[in-house]
Design a protein around this motif. Structure first.
Motif, PDB file in Angstrom:
ATOM      1  N   HIS A 186       1.448  11.997 -29.321  1.00 44.79           N
ATOM      2  CA  HIS A 186       2.024  11.329 -28.149  1.00 44.79           C
ATOM      3  C   HIS A 186       0.978  10.478 -27.425  1.00 44.79           C
ATOM      4  O   HIS A 186       1.326   9.514 -26.730  1.00 44.79           O
TER       5      HIS A 186
ATOM      6  N   ASP B   3       1.000   6.609 -27.564  1.00 45.97           N
ATOM      7  CA  ASP B   3       1.913   5.785 -26.776  1.00 45.97           C
ATOM      8  C   ASP B   3       1.215   5.114 -25.592  1.00 45.97           C
ATOM      9  O   ASP B   3       1.778   4.191 -24.989  1.00 45.97           O
ATOM     10  N   TYR B   4       0.019   5.576 -25.248  1.00 44.65           N
ATOM     11  CA  TYR B   4      -0.697   4.981 -24.121  1.00 44.65           C
ATOM     12  C   TYR B   4      -1.420   3.687 -24.506  1.00 44.65           C
ATOM     13  O   TYR B   4      -1.904   2.964 -23.641  1.00 44.65           O
TER      14      TYR B   4
ATOM     15  N   THR C   8       8.349   4.583 -32.725  1.00 39.08           N
ATOM     16  CA  THR C   8       8.844   5.405 -31.627  1.00 39.08           C
ATOM     17  C   THR C   8       8.437   6.856 -31.894  1.00 39.08           C
ATOM     18  O   THR C   8       8.121   7.216 -33.037  1.00 39.08           O
ATOM     19  N   PRO C   9       8.451   7.725 -30.885  1.00 43.46           N
ATOM     20  CA  PRO C   9       8.103   9.133 -31.130  1.00 43.46           C
ATOM     21  C   PRO C   9       8.962   9.793 -32.210  1.00 43.46           C
ATOM     22  O   PRO C   9       8.459  10.608 -32.984  1.00 43.46           O
TER      23      PRO C   9
END
Length: 630
Positions: free
Chosen positions: A385, A388-389, A429-430
């Motif tokens: 995750h 995503d930053y 996407t995740p």
């Protein structure tokens, strides 16, 4: 386990030829060697192959009809609650002529129409011909345990348990679907609703369909798992509820008029099934296992012996080595399309061995998807995750860099391989990233493997159905991941493998861990009782702890591993490689064969995916019929 098929011409003056229906049905003879039948109604034909499990008498013959012959059915599977439904239907005036579960479906349809699906608890694929309406009604079970395929084009609707039942129809083209091929090399299986052929589709789990006389069809999802965590119960209360529900499920799944056994891998799930089967049955349970003489690191026979000794089972063991790779060709011709889940090969041989002793086997499939058995995957997804930053423009720039780097250095450089995977994850996407954790060829690698014309034609995604799954899943957390697994890889990979391997040798596979009531209860359990930072399946281990030996429930998850690095040699590929292959890039294949053979890196799973495709391609080009069983 049976085979069903049928064809419906929308031109009412076009009469179905019995020879065609018999040919379609005979393609499924391995699924049902005990009996066969055909029903014709002008422009409609149904075909059936029977594997007799319940009510072995001639009254179980299919196609089967209602009292006045206006409703006909072909049915594959088991309805586990048919004995509870029958008295209710009899009170409503329905008359039964057999002791089969098949007849229960007919009368439930007469009474409730399409809503009969709400009453059926089991594994099934069926087609009902309603002669009064001139309509076909078809459905597949909630989890996709039983397969169903269809073709709808050129004024025809046709269906079959397997693709091979549809191929005798002259109008069915065998055009390769390049998008499906792209996804195959990602997942090593072909995700529903697609098949390798453009015009043939798979029914989704929990999908129903009505096909009308005017050629129109309506399809819908009749069930979905409701996920709502219930924090009102303690862990001990949940354990007792699960034990009660699973005990009931096992009694239903062990019901048959023929001998029943259990596949025993040595892992928690299959060991739990053996434990409960031993508790229910009066006589010793027959268990069947595989061990690997080539690689002691993946050999689970010591754990299998612990369970077999504990429950004093009548145990049978198949010792596998590289020679069993010859079954890959049979597996492809059974699946009718590329399928590279390597554990299917030893599973075929266990099934073949089991077929000498029983007609029904229980498996441990479903435990990982329901109780969070893939803990490494979940934890990896959480760590990723952080990607995503990083802004999108940075990933796009990195992608251009790695593309140039990869073209210069290729797969020889381990750093480049890892970097390209991270960059791929960063642009996803995740949900796509979660699926990609357990994929094989990256987009970079597929662009090297496949012909440039194919690469230009495909889209880099998993397809519309996967997006629907993402949209319907819980918004966040572990249950979102479990829902995705339940709706995708469970049916397309694990259950397909079990169905094909058992049907090849004419036995029936049952999946008690996917009992409807058991699964619905399991998805109410708080996620924290299934997974922590160290391990998954916490509550399932506790549920089985009163019966299963501690050596089993305390051991790390091993999976069903096959030593493919040792098996995927240049010699294995030699008969399959051709100079002018219009789909695969031969130099790239030869390069990764060399890397697997000369370096410490394991390219076995990638190569097995190519190996299975080449076997399918060779059979497709030569028109080879289904091989005699090895």
């Amino acid at each position: 386990m049976c085979g069903i098929t049928g064809i419906y011409y929308f031109d009412k003056d076009r009469i179905v030829d019995s020879t065609l229906v018999n040919t379609m049905s005979n393609a499924l003879a391995h699924r049902g060697p005990d009996d066969d039948g055909v029903f014709l109604d002008n422009n409609l034909g149904l075909g059936f192959r029977r594997l007799s499990i319940i009510d072995l008498s001639p009254q179980g013959h299919q196609p089967m009809c209602n009292e006045d012959g206006t409703v006909w059915i072909v049915f594959n599977g088991e309805i586990y609650n048919f004995q509870e439904l029958r008295p209710m239907l009899e009170k409503k005036g329905h008359r039964f002529k057999s002791a089969t579960d098949t007849e229960t479906i007919i009368h439930a349809y007469e009474e409730f129409g399409a809503q009969c699906l709400d009453y059926l608890d089991g594994m099934f694929a069926f087609a009902i011909w309603d002669g009064r309406k001139r309509e076909l009604f078809l459905a597949r079970d909630r989890f996709g345990i039983k397969p169903l395929h269809y073709y709808h084009k050129n004024g025809i609707f046709a269906f079959g348990s397997e693709i091979k039942a549809l191929l005798p129809i002259p109008q069915v083209a065998r055009d390769l679907d390049y998008q499906t091929l792209w996804n195959y090399f990602t997942l090593m299986q072909i995700p529903a609703p697609h098949t390798i052929y453009k015009d043939i589709r798979k029914f989704l789990p929990a999908q129903a369909m009505v096909v009308k006389a005017d050629g129109s069809k309506r399809a819908w999802q009749y069930w979905d798992i409701h996920i709502q965590e219930d924090f009102s119960k303690s862990e001990d209360q949940w354990v007792e509820e699960l034990r009660d529900l699973f005990g009931k499920a096992m009694r239903r799944h062990l019901y048959a008029d023929v001998p029943v056994g259990v596949f025993l891998s040595g892992g928690l799930d299959s060991s739990g099934v053996v434990a409960y089967a031993s508790k229910v049955k009066q006589e010793p349970v027959k268990t069947f296992s595989v061990s690997f003489s080539d690689d002691p690191k993946v050999d689970e026979s010591p754990y299998q012996k612990i369970v077999a000794d504990k429950f004093q089972t009548e145990h049978y063991e198949f010792r596998a080595n590289a020679d069993i790779l010859q079954a890959a060709q049979l597996l492809i011709q059974e699946c009718d399309e590329p399928f590279a889940i390597s554990s299917a090969i030893p599973l075929y041989y266990i099934s073949k061995m089991a077929g000498e002793h029983v007609k029904v086997v229980l498996t441990g499939d479903g435990g990982d998807e329901v109780f969070a058995g893939y803990d490494g995957r979940y934890h990896t997804a959480e760590r990723l995750h952080s990607l995503d930053y990083i802004p999108g423009f940075a990933w796009r720039g990195a992608s251009r860099f790695i593309t140039r780097y990869y073209r210069r250095n290729g797969d020889e450089n381990d750093f480049g391989r890892r970097l390209q995977r991270v960059i791929t994850w960063g642009q996803q996407t995740p949900d796509e990233r979660y699926l990609s954790i357990f994929t094989f060829f990256t987009s970079f690698q597929k662009e090297q493997l496949l012909h440039p014309d194919i690469v230009r034609e495909v889209q880099k995604g998993f397809g519309r159905y996967y997006q629907q799954v993402f949209d319907n899943a819980p918004k966040t957390g572990l249950n979102r991941k479990l829902y995705i697994d339940l709706k995708t890889s469970l049916a397309d990979e694990m259950l397909t493998k079990a169905d094909r391997c058992t049907s090849m040798v004419s036995i029936e596979g049952r999946v008690p861990l996917l009992d409807k009531s058991f699964v619905e209860s399991a998805f109410k359990i708080p996620a924290s009782l299934k997974l922590n930072r160290e391990e998954g399946k916490l509550i399932l281990k506790k549920m089985f702890s009163d019966l299963v030996p501690p050596e089993i429930y305390n051991r790390p998850k091993a999976g069903f591993v096959v030593p493919l690095k040792q098996w995927m040699t240049p010699a294995a590929f030699q008969p399959l490689i051709h100079e002018n292959d219009s789909i695969l890039n031969r130099p790239y294949l030869e390069k990764i064969l060399s890397l697997n053979d000369t370096t410490g890196k394991n390219w076995g799973y990638h190569l097995f995916g190519i190996y299975q495709f080449l076997i399918w391609e060779q059979a497709e080009k030569s028109g080879v019929a289904l091989l005699e069983h090895l």
